[in-house]
Design an enzyme around this catalytic site. Structure first.
Site, PDB file in Angstrom:
ATOM      1  N   GLU A  39       0.870  -1.172   0.000  1.00 40.67           N
ATOM      2  CA  GLU A  39       0.000   0.000   0.000  1.00 40.67           C
ATOM      3  C   GLU A  39       0.911   1.228   0.000  1.00 40.67           C
ATOM      4  OE1 GLU A  39      -2.737   0.393   3.284  1.00 40.67           O
ATOM      5  OE2 GLU A  39      -3.572   2.214   2.391  1.00 40.67           O
ATOM      6  N   ARG A 297       5.810 -12.970   9.077  1.00 38.79           N
ATOM      7  CA  ARG A 297       6.474 -11.713   8.746  1.00 38.79           C
ATOM      8  C   ARG A 297       7.832 -11.650   9.432  1.00 38.79           C
ATOM      9  NH1 ARG A 297       2.827  -7.971   8.849  1.00 38.79           N
ATOM     10  NH2 ARG A 297       4.042  -6.137   9.292  1.00 38.79           N
ATOM     11  N   LYS A 307       4.998   0.628   9.340  1.00 39.76           N
ATOM     12  CA  LYS A 307       5.076   1.911   8.643  1.00 39.76           C
ATOM     13  C   LYS A 307       4.560   3.039   9.526  1.00 39.76           C
ATOM     14  CE  LYS A 307       3.429   0.050   4.685  1.00 39.76           C
ATOM     15  NZ  LYS A 307       2.705   0.006   3.419  1.00 39.76           N
TER      16      LYS A 307
HETATM   17  P1  ATP Z   1       3.288  -2.459   7.992  1.00 40.41           P
HETATM   18  O1  ATP Z   1       2.513  -3.390   8.878  1.00 40.41           O
HETATM   19  O2  ATP Z   1       4.737  -2.413   8.266  1.00 40.41           O
HETATM   20  O3  ATP Z   1       2.712  -1.112   7.910  1.00 40.41           O
HETATM   21  P2  ATP Z   1       1.935  -3.504   5.817  1.00 40.41           P
HETATM   22  O4  ATP Z   1       1.707  -4.967   5.942  1.00 40.41           O
HETATM   23  O5  ATP Z   1       0.807  -2.623   6.114  1.00 40.41           O
HETATM   24  O6  ATP Z   1       3.224  -3.112   6.599  1.00 40.41           O
HETATM   25  P3  ATP Z   1       1.829  -3.460   3.003  1.00 40.41           P
HETATM   26  O7  ATP Z   1       2.175  -2.331   2.137  1.00 40.41           O
HETATM   27  O8  ATP Z   1       0.409  -3.824   3.123  1.00 40.41           O
HETATM   28  O9  ATP Z   1       2.468  -3.145   4.403  1.00 40.41           O
HETATM   29  O10 ATP Z   1       2.687  -4.749   2.667  1.00 40.41           O
HETATM   30  C1  ATP Z   1       2.960  -5.219   1.376  1.00 40.41           C
HETATM   31  C2  ATP Z   1       3.327  -6.667   1.469  1.00 40.41           C
HETATM   32  O11 ATP Z   1       4.480  -6.832   2.291  1.00 40.41           O
HETATM   33  C3  ATP Z   1       2.236  -7.497   2.090  1.00 40.41           C
HETATM   34  O12 ATP Z   1       2.075  -8.679   1.319  1.00 40.41           O
HETATM   35  C4  ATP Z   1       2.733  -7.784   3.461  1.00 40.41           C
HETATM   36  O13 ATP Z   1       2.233  -9.017   3.911  1.00 40.41           O
HETATM   37  C5  ATP Z   1       4.249  -7.797   3.270  1.00 40.41           C
HETATM   38  N1  ATP Z   1       4.927  -7.429   4.504  1.00 40.41           N
HETATM   39  C6  ATP Z   1       4.717  -6.340   5.254  1.00 40.41           C
HETATM   40  N2  ATP Z   1       5.481  -6.333   6.363  1.00 40.41           N
HETATM   41  C7  ATP Z   1       6.224  -7.469   6.306  1.00 40.41           C
HETATM   42  C8  ATP Z   1       7.203  -8.067   7.161  1.00 40.41           C
HETATM   43  N3  ATP Z   1       7.575  -7.492   8.303  1.00 40.41           N
HETATM   44  N4  ATP Z   1       7.736  -9.245   6.774  1.00 40.41           N
HETATM   45  C9  ATP Z   1       7.369  -9.834   5.628  1.00 40.41           C
HETATM   46  N5  ATP Z   1       6.451  -9.334   4.783  1.00 40.41           N
HETATM   47  C10 ATP Z   1       5.864  -8.173   5.110  1.00 40.41           C
HETATM   48 MG    MG Z   2      -1.014  -3.562   5.131  1.00 32.88          MG
END
Ligand code: ATP
Ligand code: MG
Length: 590
Positions: A39, A297, A307
């Site tokens: 996102e 993760r 984020k």
């Molecule tokens: P955050 O929780 O850090 O804000 P998010 O999951 O909201 O991250 P997205 O932009 O939705 O961030 O993530 C894009 C992709 O990266 C998704 O498929 C998510 O599952 C993966 N992802 C996010 N954080 C991690 C992590 N710590 N380890 C592995 N994959 C991740």
């Molecule tokens: Mg997300």
């Protein structure tokens, strides 16, 4: 270390790759298609790197393709700045793959061939070799199509417009009770949904919900939201839309539209999987359908990874932007001097599992050091200089000594000037040294790296009692190939010519947090390391005037460094990427 260590490591294996391999063997899909769907509401971090390497890696290993897709269904939080940074970071991270053309959408290519209902074959086409960049897909490019799927669900009696407020909906979903609007007629639902789209109602006045099961054991199936009203401009679609699909509705359909076969996400989405499948099944879409798989993760010690928290550090100016070298963001790591190769190695080495855990930051540090040890050019620089004067050399003495650029390439040499005055590291001299101190002391001897054995004859101090200079003698016979070359002393120290050295700003970065799990107790910002940045002016050997941002340097006996983007032709700035050895555990106990 030899360069053979650079040979590609064998493809990793894990439970997701096992599934993909099984599907390939069974001929289930014409081509494997994965996606990485961030996102655009912040910069990517090292957790995302794990997901990028997994998704692009699988595409590459199984002859498939991987789409970088902006999951941009929440216009209020998303910005073009983030889209641009994500594209740059993904390009940087995977652009180094030798055959990286597999799975990437080339810059300037025509938009994705969208699968039209009833036309099951989706194919992006081969990407020419050497294509340097990836371009993103946008979930928002499918808004029209996703909207028509919503209309279809209404027609099938599987979705309804609900007038309850968000809180009322939450409460009823918790209690497992139905919305009073659940049994609206298809006609009324179609009319209200059209008027929602036309912008007739304010934010929050109505939603479109799936009609599944108000008391389902999985709460995500209790008539979940599919669309909400948002009178907000979207960074990619502008003012075209007044309603936006929810993540769960948009995600599975975007996957389907793009012909994704394996939709890989982190464990928190496991509970959403039933809804992912329900939506695709309810629409009776032509097969094959995408399937969702979940993995753990990445969590890393001594940092925070969400984020939202990284945004707080930036907004509260606790760091200098998203690409501050102390940040766990991909852009921060890059700026610190970490190579994409090291990050990919790290991502492969930690593996893919189904169990959440905490990875020691030492594992990342190891990958960074291992890579830099093999590739960083060796250079001499002195961070905290003390002047040494050779009383047995003439004023104008200047000769060129030869030094290795890399330890295992004996013919790859450069010249370093040796003059009557040099700088050595303050740490490398002690007036009253402890036992087993093998560096310079009054009356003692030490070898200069790539040079001679020297002896300290006199310590000259200023009025304040600080060391002003060390008067030494040099044994010119101790050079490599000289008559006294095999004379042995216990210590070797680094140095630079005083008259020929150039000044550079060096930024010594350390961990941003003082505790392994800053998230675990109270406000994570209370655990910031007050000493995470120290700035010094170093004396560097003259060849560093030609330092390049593409190169990495080992300042011998000190640490690895990379040129910072703040450098100008008149002023070099180096970031310490990482120390040569792990020092934190020792220092933390002090
Ligand atoms: P955050 O929780 O850090 O804000 P998010 O999951 O909201 O991250 P997205 O932009 O939705 O961030 O993530 C894009 C992709 O990266 C998704 O498929 C998510 O599952 C993966 N992802 C996010 N954080 C991690 C992590 N710590 N380890 C592995 N994959 C991740
Ligand atoms: Mg997300």
């Amino acid at each position: 270390m030899s360069n053979s260590a650079d040979a590609p490591s064998p493809a990793p294996s894990d439970f997701i790759r096992d599934v993909v391999a099984g599907d390939v063997q069974a001929g289930k899909y014409a081509q494997i298609v994965t996606r990485f769907p961030p996102e655009p509401n912040g910069y990517l971090h090292i957790g995302h790197a794990k997901s990028i390497c997994l998704n692009f890696g699988i595409a590459r290993e199984f002859g498939g393709i991987c789409h970088l897709r902006m999951d941009d269904t929440n216009p209020a939080k998303e910005e073009v700045e983030y889209v641009d940074s994500i594209v740059a970071d993904v390009n940087w991270l995977i652009g180094g793959f030798a055959d990286h053309c597999l799975g990437l959408k080339p810059r300037g290519a025509t938009p994705a061939t969208q699968r039209v209902n009833g036309t099951p074959d989706f194919h992006l086409g081969a990407v020419p070799a050497g294509t340097p960049n990836v371009e993103p897909f946008y979930a928002s490019d499918y808004f029209e199509q996703i909207h028509s799927y919503a209309v279809q669900l209404i027609r099938l009696g599987k979705a309804f417009v609900c007038d309850l407020t968000a809180d009322e909906i939450d409460e009823r979903r918790r209690n497992g009770t139905a919305s009073p609007f659940r049994d609206r007629s298809v006609e009324e639902n179609l009319d209200l949904f059209a008027r929602m789209r036309a912008g007739e109602f304010p934010d929050g006045a109505r939603t479109l919900r799936a009609k599944i099961d108000v008391a389902a054991p999985n709460i995500w199936l209790r008539d979940p939201l599919l669309y909400r009203i948002r009178h907000v401009e979207h960074h990619h679609t502008g003012a075209s839309w007044r309603i936006y699909p929810m993540y769960d509705f948009a995600h599975c359909l975007s996957d389907y539209i793009e012909g994704v076969t394996h939709s890989i996400c982190t464990l928190e989405f496991e509970v959403h999987r039933a809804l992912y499948d329900w939506i695709l099944e309810a629409l009776a879409l032509p097969r094959p359908l995408p399937h969702q798989y979940e993995f753990a993760r990445l969590n890393l010690t001594y940092t925070v990874m969400s984020k939202r928290k990284l945004m707080q550090l930036v907004q509260d100016r606790l760091v200098n932007g998203w690409d501050d070298p102390r940040m766990p963001t991909i852009s921060g790591l890059r700026r610190r001097g970490v190579t994409s190769r090291a990050l990919r190695d790290f991502a492969y080495n930690i593996g893919i599992t189904k169990y959440d855990g905490m990875t020691e930051v030492g594992v990342l540090d190891h990958a960074i050091r291992d890579d830099l040890n093999r590739h960083a050019l060796r250079r001499l620089a002195v961070l905290r200089p003390v002047k040494v004067v050779f009383t047995n050399l003439p004023e104008d003495h200047c000769e060129e000594l030869e030094a290795y650029n890399l330890p295992d390439s004996p013919t790859d040499l450069r010249k370093i000037p040796f003059t009557r005055e040099i700088f050595i590291e303050a740490d490398d001299f002690m007036e009253v040294p402890p036992p087993k101190y093998f560096r310079l002391r009054p009356g003692g001897e030490v070898r200069l790296k790539y040079g001679y054995i020297i002896q300290c004859e006199e310590v000259v101090k200023d009025a304040a009692g600080n060391i002003a200079e060390l008067r030494c003698t040099v044994d010119l016979g101790t050079k490599r190939g000289g008559p006294n070359a095999d004379r042995k002393v216990k210590g070797t120290i680094h140095w630079v010519s005083a008259s020929r050295a150039i000044d550079a700003e060096v930024r010594l970065y350390d961990r941003l947090f003082t505790v392994p799990e800053p998230d675990a107790e109270g406000d994570f910002k209370a655990h910031l390391n007050p000493d995470s940045l120290e700035v010094l002016t170093a004396k560097c050997e003259p060849s560093l005037a030609a330092a390049s941002p593409e190169e990495r340097y080992q300042f011998e006996r000190l640490a690895y460094f990379a040129l910072d983007k703040d450098s100008t032709p008149g002023k070099l700035v180096f970031n310490r990427t990482i120390t040569l050895k792990e020092t934190w555990a020792k220092e933390a106990k002090k």
